[in-house]
Design an enzyme around this catalytic site. Structure first.
Site, PDB file in Angstrom:
ATOM      1  N   HIS A 205     -50.020  27.371  21.914  1.00  0.00           N
ATOM      2  CA  HIS A 205     -48.718  27.960  20.666  1.00  0.00           C
ATOM      3  C   HIS A 205     -47.589  28.711  22.182  1.00  0.00           C
ATOM      4  O   HIS A 205     -47.454  28.556  22.963  1.00  0.00           O
ATOM      5  CB  HIS A 205     -49.450  29.212  19.417  1.00  0.00           C
ATOM      6  CG  HIS A 205     -50.128  30.046  20.425  1.00  0.00           C
ATOM      7  ND1 HIS A 205     -51.578  30.226  21.218  1.00  0.00           N
ATOM      8  CD2 HIS A 205     -50.061  31.637  20.539  1.00  0.00           C
ATOM      9  CE1 HIS A 205     -51.747  31.796  21.640  1.00  0.00           C
ATOM     10  NE2 HIS A 205     -50.621  32.312  21.421  1.00  0.00           N
ATOM     11  N   ASP A 207     -45.471  33.049  20.967  1.00  0.00           N
ATOM     12  CA  ASP A 207     -45.333  33.452  19.772  1.00  0.00           C
ATOM     13  C   ASP A 207     -44.554  33.562  19.122  1.00  0.00           C
ATOM     14  O   ASP A 207     -43.630  33.402  19.536  1.00  0.00           O
ATOM     15  CB  ASP A 207     -46.036  34.858  20.652  1.00  0.00           C
ATOM     16  CG  ASP A 207     -47.038  34.827  21.396  1.00  0.00           C
ATOM     17  OD1 ASP A 207     -48.474  34.206  21.040  1.00  0.00           O
ATOM     18  OD2 ASP A 207     -47.540  35.566  22.524  1.00  0.00           O
ATOM     19  N   HIS A 262     -47.760  28.665  25.271  1.00  0.00           N
ATOM     20  CA  HIS A 262     -49.217  28.765  26.008  1.00  0.00           C
ATOM     21  C   HIS A 262     -50.914  29.165  25.511  1.00  0.00           C
ATOM     22  O   HIS A 262     -50.993  28.736  24.216  1.00  0.00           O
ATOM     23  CB  HIS A 262     -49.644  30.746  26.710  1.00  0.00           C
ATOM     24  CG  HIS A 262     -48.460  32.197  25.426  1.00  0.00           C
ATOM     25  ND1 HIS A 262     -47.339  31.752  25.192  1.00  0.00           N
ATOM     26  CD2 HIS A 262     -50.021  32.679  25.245  1.00  0.00           C
ATOM     27  CE1 HIS A 262     -48.028  32.206  24.080  1.00  0.00           C
ATOM     28  NE2 HIS A 262     -49.196  33.223  23.952  1.00  0.00           N
ATOM     29  N   ARG A 272     -64.147  36.896  29.367  1.00  0.00           N
ATOM     30  CA  ARG A 272     -62.810  37.400  29.295  1.00  0.00           C
ATOM     31  C   ARG A 272     -62.540  38.337  28.269  1.00  0.00           C
ATOM     32  O   ARG A 272     -62.926  37.758  27.047  1.00  0.00           O
ATOM     33  CB  ARG A 272     -62.082  35.655  29.699  1.00  0.00           C
ATOM     34  CG  ARG A 272     -60.957  36.227  29.540  1.00  0.00           C
ATOM     35  CD  ARG A 272     -59.329  35.498  29.773  1.00  0.00           C
ATOM     36  NE  ARG A 272     -58.261  35.311  29.250  1.00  0.00           N
ATOM     37  CZ  ARG A 272     -57.040  35.947  30.070  1.00  0.00           C
ATOM     38  NH1 ARG A 272     -57.096  35.956  30.958  1.00  0.00           N
ATOM     39  NH2 ARG A 272     -55.731  36.320  29.718  1.00  0.00           N
TER      40      ARG A 272
END
Ligand code: GA4
Length: 330
Positions: A205, A207, A262, A272
């Site tokens: 996507h 931002d 990203h 993570r």
């Protein structure tokens, strides 16, 4: 309510393993103490829409304090975490991202950073929530400062008449910014589930906001898409920040800057944890190419819209959609 009969992971997407970079030689690194930094930043925004920031002055303790609180939260029993949800859009979310059917191998907390709304009552964090909120507020104000500094350097690099043209959008008390803590558990069934392909933690996507500031623990997963469509892995760096150009900044620069696609891939061994500040303007702010950047005779590439209109439309899309497409002049 329609409940899917498939286990949620079966609905999620996989990608073929791509060739990762072994070092971050190819991802621009900006040293904030370099007198030329403003020019390197503008170049990186044009070529990548992404770069890493080192030699910033945010103390490590501010990062580790919030990371510790976040780990405590994500280690709680599921029923306790669920008390902070569902994310609509703010609060605790598990696997579901947004409201249009996206899923990922992720759990997260999403907050507004509006000072009038960000309070101990806005999301119900179990336990000693006071420690949590103070770590969160301290971190958010530090990364907002980094975002503003970067935007001021961009304004200088692009030779705008006032250096706060962009940063004032984030400093405005009505700035519609938000913040998320993402936790990607190790996906031990990864091989079995995906037949050697990678499982998506957070789907690809861009931002929607102006600028995003991300940091994570030392676990890999973040990838960016280059102009030629190649996906590259971003080596994690615990104490550095990564800056992401958002759709709104692409529009304000009339396409000179690139809002970078990203995604995050699940890791089979380590969890993570990432923390991301999304700097957005007030809802009523007009998002349009800045006249000071337009060359004589240059046409604006986008129709006029306010951040509120764009956000409303963005929240009706799927993660991977080309959200700006709807606002491009044909
Ligand atoms: C992507 C950037 C931010 O994480 C976010 C996301 C938001 C959400 O998680 O609710 C969205 C996504 C993001 C864009 C399209 C819509 C809305 C999920 C989704 C499918 C908080 C944001 O502002 O936009």
């Amino acid at each position: 309510m329609v409940v899917s009969s498939k286990p949620i992971l079966e609905n999620s997407s996989h990608v073929k393993t791509c060739k990762p970079y072994t070092s971050d030689d190819n991802i621009p690194v900006i040293d904030m103490l370099d007198p030329q930094a403003k020019f390197h930043i503008t170049k990186a925004c044009q070529e990548f829409g992404f770069f890493k920031v080192v030699n910033h002055d945010v103390p490590k303790e501010i990062m580790t304090k919030l990371e510790g609180e976040a780990i405590k939260f994500f280690n709680l029993p599921q029923c306790e975490k669920d008390k902070a949800g569902p994310a609509n859009p703010f609060g605790y979310g598990n696997k579901r991202i947004g409201t249009n059917g996206d899923v990922g191998w992720i759990e997260y907390l999403l907050f507004t950073t509006n000072p009038e709304l960000i309070s101990e009552k806005s999301v119900n964090i179990p336990g000693n929530s006071h420690l949590y909120w103070s770590a969160l507020n301290e971190y958010v104000s530090a990364v907002r400062n980094i975002a503003c500094l970067v935007l001021e350097m961009i304004a200088e690099g692009l030779k705008m008449e006032a250096k706060n043209v962009l940063s004032k959008l984030l400093m405005d008390q009505n700035s519609d910014s938000c913040f998320r803590l993402n936790h990607y558990r190790p996906c031990t069934q990864l091989e079995a589930l995906s037949g050697g392909r990678n499982l998506i933690g957070f789907g690809e996507h861009t931002d929607p906001q102006v600028i995003s500031v991300i940091r994570s623990n030392n676990t890999t997963g973040l990838q960016i898409c280059l102009r030629d469509g190649t996906w590259v892995s971003v080596p994690p760096d615990h104490y550095s920040f990564f800056i992401i150009v958002g759709d709104s900044l692409q529009v304000m620069t009339n396409g000179r800057f690139r809002s970078v696609r990203h995604r995050v891939l699940a890791n089979s061994l380590k969890s993570r944890l990432s923390m991301i500040y999304f700097g957005g303007p007030p809802l009523s702010e007009k998002i349009a190419p800045l006249s000071c950047l337009m060359e004589e005779g240059e046409e604006g590439l986008y129709k006029e819209f306010t951040w509120g209109e764009y956000k409303k439309s963005a929240y009706l899309t799927r993660l991977g959609d080309n959200r700006l497409g709807l606002f491009e002049k044909k």
